[in-house]
Write an enzyme that holds these catalytic residues in place. Structure first.
Site, PDB file in Angstrom:
ATOM      1  N   HIS A 271     -14.959  32.497 -14.411  1.00  0.00           N
ATOM      2  CA  HIS A 271     -15.956  33.521 -14.729  1.00  0.00           C
ATOM      3  C   HIS A 271     -15.943  33.771 -16.227  1.00  0.00           C
ATOM      4  CE1 HIS A 271     -18.229  37.255 -14.609  1.00  0.00           C
ATOM      5  NE2 HIS A 271     -18.635  36.854 -13.421  1.00  0.00           N
ATOM      6  N   ASP A 328     -18.750  34.033  -5.622  1.00  0.00           N
ATOM      7  CA  ASP A 328     -19.405  32.981  -4.827  1.00  0.00           C
ATOM      8  C   ASP A 328     -18.452  32.201  -3.945  1.00  0.00           C
ATOM      9  OD1 ASP A 328     -21.431  32.520  -7.687  1.00  0.00           O
ATOM     10  OD2 ASP A 328     -22.051  33.359  -5.761  1.00  0.00           O
TER      11      ASP A 328
HETATM   12  C1  SDX Z   1     -21.735  33.941 -11.057  1.00  0.00           C
HETATM   13  O1  SDX Z   1     -21.835  36.191 -15.462  1.00  0.00           O
HETATM   14  C2  SDX Z   1     -21.776  36.698 -14.305  1.00  0.00           C
HETATM   15  O2  SDX Z   1     -21.421  37.880 -14.118  1.00  0.00           O
HETATM   16  C3  SDX Z   1     -22.157  35.797 -13.157  1.00  0.00           C
HETATM   17  C4  SDX Z   1     -21.946  36.361 -11.763  1.00  0.00           C
HETATM   18  C5  SDX Z   1     -22.871  37.531 -11.489  1.00  0.00           C
HETATM   19  O3  SDX Z   1     -22.506  38.370 -10.660  1.00  0.00           O
HETATM   20  O4  SDX Z   1     -24.012  37.520 -12.032  1.00  0.00           O
HETATM   21  O5  SDX Z   1     -20.608  36.810 -11.645  1.00  0.00           O
HETATM   22  C6  SDX Z   1     -22.236  35.298 -10.694  1.00  0.00           C
HETATM   23  O6  SDX Z   1     -22.488  33.163 -11.580  1.00  0.00           O
HETATM   24  C7  SDX Z   1     -20.293  33.593 -10.796  1.00  0.00           C
HETATM   25  C8  SDX Z   1     -19.903  32.178 -11.339  1.00  0.00           C
HETATM   26  C9  SDX Z   1     -20.392  31.123 -10.343  1.00  0.00           C
HETATM   27  N1  SDX Z   1     -20.214  29.746 -10.944  1.00  0.00           N
HETATM   28  C10 SDX Z   1     -19.300  28.898 -10.470  1.00  0.00           C
HETATM   29  O7  SDX Z   1     -18.460  29.187  -9.617  1.00  0.00           O
HETATM   30  C11 SDX Z   1     -19.375  27.501 -11.084  1.00  0.00           C
HETATM   31  C12 SDX Z   1     -17.977  27.061 -11.545  1.00  0.00           C
HETATM   32  N2  SDX Z   1     -17.577  27.903 -12.660  1.00  0.00           N
HETATM   33  C13 SDX Z   1     -17.807  27.417 -13.991  1.00  0.00           C
HETATM   34  O8  SDX Z   1     -18.895  26.591 -14.179  1.00  0.00           O
HETATM   35  C14 SDX Z   1     -17.509  28.434 -15.089  1.00  0.00           C
HETATM   36  O9  SDX Z   1     -16.284  28.974 -14.800  1.00  0.00           O
HETATM   37  C15 SDX Z   1     -18.515  29.544 -15.358  1.00  0.00           C
HETATM   38  C16 SDX Z   1     -19.892  29.031 -15.525  1.00  0.00           C
HETATM   39  C17 SDX Z   1     -18.476  30.556 -14.264  1.00  0.00           C
HETATM   40  C18 SDX Z   1     -18.078  30.242 -16.660  1.00  0.00           C
HETATM   41  O10 SDX Z   1     -18.257  29.303 -17.677  1.00  0.00           O
HETATM   42  P1  SDX Z   1     -17.720  29.573 -19.180  1.00  0.00           P
HETATM   43  O11 SDX Z   1     -17.304  30.999 -19.349  1.00  0.00           O
HETATM   44  O12 SDX Z   1     -18.757  29.017 -20.096  1.00  0.00           O
HETATM   45  O13 SDX Z   1     -16.399  28.752 -19.249  1.00  0.00           O
HETATM   46  P2  SDX Z   1     -16.283  27.214 -19.661  1.00  0.00           P
HETATM   47  O14 SDX Z   1     -17.307  26.407 -18.878  1.00  0.00           O
HETATM   48  O15 SDX Z   1     -16.312  27.129 -21.126  1.00  0.00           O
HETATM   49  O16 SDX Z   1     -14.835  26.848 -19.103  1.00  0.00           O
HETATM   50  C19 SDX Z   1     -13.670  27.194 -19.849  1.00  0.00           C
HETATM   51  C20 SDX Z   1     -12.642  26.120 -19.467  1.00  0.00           C
HETATM   52  C21 SDX Z   1     -13.190  24.704 -19.663  1.00  0.00           C
HETATM   53  O17 SDX Z   1     -12.045  23.857 -19.860  1.00  0.00           O
HETATM   54  P3  SDX Z   1     -11.693  23.414 -21.391  1.00  0.00           P
HETATM   55  O18 SDX Z   1     -12.970  22.728 -21.919  1.00  0.00           O
HETATM   56  O19 SDX Z   1     -11.346  24.695 -22.109  1.00  0.00           O
HETATM   57  O20 SDX Z   1     -10.527  22.460 -21.237  1.00  0.00           O
HETATM   58  O21 SDX Z   1     -12.334  26.215 -18.069  1.00  0.00           O
HETATM   59  C22 SDX Z   1     -12.790  25.038 -17.403  1.00  0.00           C
HETATM   60  C23 SDX Z   1     -13.775  24.349 -18.315  1.00  0.00           C
HETATM   61  O22 SDX Z   1     -13.771  22.927 -18.092  1.00  0.00           O
HETATM   62  N3  SDX Z   1     -13.431  25.475 -16.174  1.00  0.00           N
HETATM   63  C24 SDX Z   1     -13.289  24.908 -14.971  1.00  0.00           C
HETATM   64  C25 SDX Z   1     -14.027  25.708 -14.085  1.00  0.00           C
HETATM   65  N4  SDX Z   1     -14.591  26.721 -14.743  1.00  0.00           N
HETATM   66  C26 SDX Z   1     -14.219  26.575 -16.037  1.00  0.00           C
HETATM   67  N5  SDX Z   1     -12.614  23.790 -14.587  1.00  0.00           N
HETATM   68  C27 SDX Z   1     -12.680  23.490 -13.264  1.00  0.00           C
HETATM   69  N6  SDX Z   1     -13.371  24.227 -12.333  1.00  0.00           N
HETATM   70  C28 SDX Z   1     -14.051  25.331 -12.714  1.00  0.00           C
HETATM   71  N7  SDX Z   1     -14.718  26.062 -11.815  1.00  0.00           N
END
Ligand code: SDX
Length: 392
Positions: A271, A328
């Protein structure tokens, strides 16, 4: 000059507005709507009350809630011509795309809904969409299932009415299952608002050009559709089913999630703001156990989800990145137990988020926020003269 611009891709550290609606603390896992903790609202309030609270800022008293309910019921008619638009879609169309289109099309049948120049006009637009959106949700689902489209039942509460519109079968008695209605009400409350997330920011920026409320909501639905946002609840279930078909091999998917060359993510984890547990995930996980227990459903998918959560909480890749289950991760397991098709999961998210989007849009308009127009840092070509085709 561009040196004056601070770049912040994804607006990770940029505040886009002041807001009095939702407070969340990512470190402490705190979420409050207008100051009330989400844990209390999920337990003690119902969704219509929470919608009123988010939009107008106070919990309604009996009279206010009654009037709100009646005003919404008075607007529950959707123009029959809208069915022609729905008929235009193939059954394979994703419900989020259908709903985004229908929400935008509603303007054509409610032209005065773009007028929000007075509190009264704004109120009318708000009750109209709160009344009509659930009908469109039910119609979208039933169209895919080849079921007749009908209207709600004004004698029912808001959420029970939604459930009946979705699930009433022709020539079969509709019997209310209190466990299901209570769980659905709680899920909708938990999804109702979440400050400046991607889809809410979309609703705000579209509305900041003074586009109408319905057009702004249509844009929000499209933003929510993405698998990184609301679309994650569908992606989680598909992931869990893939793991189940793969013999429940969670380790293989954990490895894929950590492999930089593999685009696969552990959907339902991580998140932007919560760097500790997501308070909603905690409540939904508990509700999943309760609902499946009450319905006498043994779903192996729930056990796989719990196994994944346990592994991730002990895996330093996830711990280091503070990746926890989000809203989710468990919600789809309850929707599935309710018989909601997996491609309707994100629609259920939109149904819950509707009052939050409305509240944020209304606040943005009442505060007369300027049109949203971010800047950029230009990294393209310098000045160069045109080259005629004959010379290229
Ligand atoms: C919602 O914003 C909100 O409030 C949203 C929400 C709402 O109520 O409106 O809460 C609803 O959208 C919840 C999130 C649902 N999405 C997912 O579950 C999809 C999987 N999650 C990711 O795509 C990610 O965690 C996000 C999109 C939720 C957040 O993305 P960020 O903050 O841009 O973080 P990032 O992509 O930069 O990740 C940081 C690191 C990265 O690794 P490094 O490049 O630092 O080595 O964490 C890793 C990412 O690769 N990472 C994950 C991961 N999520 C982040 N690695 C594996 N699995 C994951 N799920």
């Amino acid at each position: 000059s561009s040196s004056m611009i601070t770049l912040d891709p994804g607006y990770k550290n940029t505040g886009s507005c002041e807001s009095a609606i939702t407070f969340l603390d990512g470190e402490k896992g705190i979420l409050r709507y207008r100051g009330y903790p989400i844990e209390e609202l999920a337990e003690k309030a119902d969704f219509l009350e929470v919608a009123y609270l988010l939009i107008f800022g106070e919990l309604p008293n009996k009279e206010q809630l009654e009037k709100f309910d009646q005003d919404i019921k008075a607007e529950s008619h959707v123009d029959e011509e809208m069915k022609k638009i729905l008929d235009g879609f193939p059954k394979s169309a994703h419900p989020m795309g259908v709903l985004s289109s229908l929400t935008s099309a509603l303007v054509a049948f409610n032209p005065t809904s773009v007028d929000v120049s007075s509190e009264e006009a704004m109120y009318r637009s708000i009750v109209r969409i709160l009344a009509k959106f659930p009908v469109l949700v039910a119609w979208t689902m039933r169209k895919k299932m080849g079921l007749p489209l009908d209207y709600g039942d004004d004698s029912l509460g808001y959420v029970e009415n939604i459930h009946k519109m979705m699930f009433k079968r022709p020539n079969k008695e509709y019997t209310k299952n209190k466990v299901v209605i209570d769980a659905l009400d709680k899920l909708l409350i938990l999804h109702a608002d979440h400050e400046q997330n991607c889809s809410t920011s979309t609703v705000r920026i579209v509305g900041s050009s003074h586009a109408g409320l319905f057009a702004s909501l249509s844009a929000g639905i499209s933003a929510l559709w993405g698998p990184l946002h609301g679309g994650a609840n569908q992606a989680v279930l598909e992931m869990l089913q893939a793991i189940q078909e793969d013999g429940g091999d969670t380790k293989k998917y954990m490895a894929k999630a950590k492999d930089k060359n593999d685009p696969f993510r552990l959907m339902g984890f991580g998140h932007r703001v919560y760097k500790n547990f997501d308070p909603r995930a905690r409540i939904i996980k508990k509700a999943a156990d309760e609902v499946l227990g009450d319905l006498g459903i043994e779903d192996p998918i729930l056990e796989i989800a719990k196994g994944l959560e346990k592994e991730a909480l002990e895996d330093d890749y996830f711990v280091k990145r503070k990746l926890y289950p989000n809203v989710d991760f468990y919600s789809g397991i309850i929707y599935r137990a309710m018989g909601i098709p997996v491609d309707m999961f994100t629609v259920m998210f939109a149904l819950g988020r509707l009052p939050g989007w409305i509240a944020q849009w209304r606040e943005m308009r009442l505060r007369k926020e300027p049109i949203g127009r971010p800047r950029q840092v230009y990294i393209g070509e310098n000045l160069r003269p045109f080259v005629p085709l004959s010379k290229r």
